[in-house]
Design a protein around this motif. Sequence first.
Motif, mmCIF file in Angstrom:
data_model
loop_
_atom_site.group_PDB
_atom_site.id
_atom_site.type_symbol
_atom_site.label_atom_id
_atom_site.label_comp_id
_atom_site.label_asym_id
_atom_site.label_seq_id
_atom_site.Cartn_x
_atom_site.Cartn_y
_atom_site.Cartn_z
ATOM 1 N N ILE A 1 -27.419 -5.517 -34.205
ATOM 2 C CA ILE A 1 -27.903 -4.833 -32.868
ATOM 3 C C ILE A 1 -27.111 -5.697 -31.824
ATOM 4 C CG2 ILE A 1 -30.089 -5.163 -31.552
ATOM 5 C CD1 ILE A 1 -31.489 -4.327 -33.964
ATOM 6 N N PHE B 1 -32.168 -4.303 -42.763
ATOM 7 C CA PHE B 1 -30.867 -3.718 -42.685
ATOM 8 C C PHE B 1 -29.826 -4.579 -43.091
ATOM 9 C CE2 PHE B 1 -27.097 -2.863 -39.985
ATOM 10 C CZ PHE B 1 -26.802 -1.516 -40.561
ATOM 11 N N ARG B 2 -28.702 -3.993 -43.698
ATOM 12 C CA ARG B 2 -27.492 -4.721 -44.065
ATOM 13 C C ARG B 2 -26.442 -3.762 -44.019
ATOM 14 N NH1 ARG B 2 -30.189 -8.416 -43.655
ATOM 15 N NH2 ARG B 2 -30.592 -10.181 -44.939
ATOM 16 N N GLU B 3 -25.195 -4.087 -43.185
ATOM 17 C CA GLU B 3 -24.148 -3.534 -43.325
ATOM 18 C C GLU B 3 -22.615 -4.094 -43.864
ATOM 19 O OE1 GLU B 3 -21.275 -1.284 -39.751
ATOM 20 O OE2 GLU B 3 -23.219 -1.242 -39.540
ATOM 21 N N SER C 1 -33.715 -0.915 -32.664
ATOM 22 C CA SER C 1 -34.755 -1.983 -33.351
ATOM 23 C C SER C 1 -35.724 -0.997 -34.172
ATOM 24 C CB SER C 1 -35.536 -2.650 -32.717
ATOM 25 O OG SER C 1 -34.622 -3.611 -32.133
ATOM 26 N N LEU D 1 -33.126 0.947 -37.325
ATOM 27 C CA LEU D 1 -32.587 0.030 -38.086
ATOM 28 C C LEU D 1 -33.845 -0.786 -38.818
ATOM 29 C CD1 LEU D 1 -29.573 -1.499 -36.520
ATOM 30 C CD2 LEU D 1 -29.694 0.602 -38.105
ATOM 31 N N ASN E 1 -26.418 -8.530 -40.737
ATOM 32 C CA ASN E 1 -27.927 -8.109 -40.580
ATOM 33 C C ASN E 1 -28.156 -7.478 -39.495
ATOM 34 O OD1 ASN E 1 -28.040 -10.012 -38.477
ATOM 35 N ND2 ASN E 1 -28.710 -11.624 -40.111
ATOM 36 N N ARG E 2 -29.530 -6.953 -39.516
ATOM 37 C CA ARG E 2 -30.146 -6.588 -38.475
ATOM 38 C C ARG E 2 -29.754 -6.973 -37.161
ATOM 39 N NH1 ARG E 2 -35.841 -5.748 -36.316
ATOM 40 N NH2 ARG E 2 -35.868 -3.614 -35.501
ATOM 41 N N ASP E 3 -30.112 -8.396 -36.742
ATOM 42 C CA ASP E 3 -30.118 -8.862 -35.626
ATOM 43 C C ASP E 3 -28.495 -9.039 -35.050
ATOM 44 O OD1 ASP E 3 -32.705 -9.154 -35.598
ATOM 45 O OD2 ASP E 3 -32.671 -11.412 -36.116
ATOM 46 N N ARG F 1 -35.626 4.922 -41.135
ATOM 47 C CA ARG F 1 -35.083 4.033 -40.641
ATOM 48 C C ARG F 1 -34.034 3.426 -41.720
ATOM 49 N NH1 ARG F 1 -39.263 -0.423 -38.855
ATOM 50 N NH2 ARG F 1 -37.487 -0.969 -37.307
#
Length: 123
Positions: A55, A39-41, A32, A35, A50-52, A109
């Motif tokens: 993670i 955040f996007r990947e 957390s 990122l 997305n970040r959540d 970040r």
Amino acid sequence: MAAPPPDPERLVIEAERRLLDPLVRSDVVELSRLLAPSFREIGRSGTVWNRDAIIAALAADPGVPEGRMDDILVDVLAPQLYLLLYSYATPSEVVRRASVWRMTARGPRMVFHQGTPVHESLS
């Protein structure tokens, strides 16, 4: 005399290396911190994370094949925004990776990441 400020390019590379460490990848608090909220990947399957979601996925399966970062290049995109490009070589494959990092008062970040397998490793 005050120490010189840390080199942002070095900080970005160090932060990326941390994200390759299974101990960091399994630590929700550390992820957390590293990122960005936005955040996007784009994953190797083409899935956009997305970040959540990333993670949760990393905390559940933090493994990453042991490898080495090669051909490291950091470009400044804008003030406080850096593009990191490198190859990650493992015994079974080479992946070209790109990530975008924003430098903040709390450190770098990651705001975007994509990895693309390019060929099997020769090592």
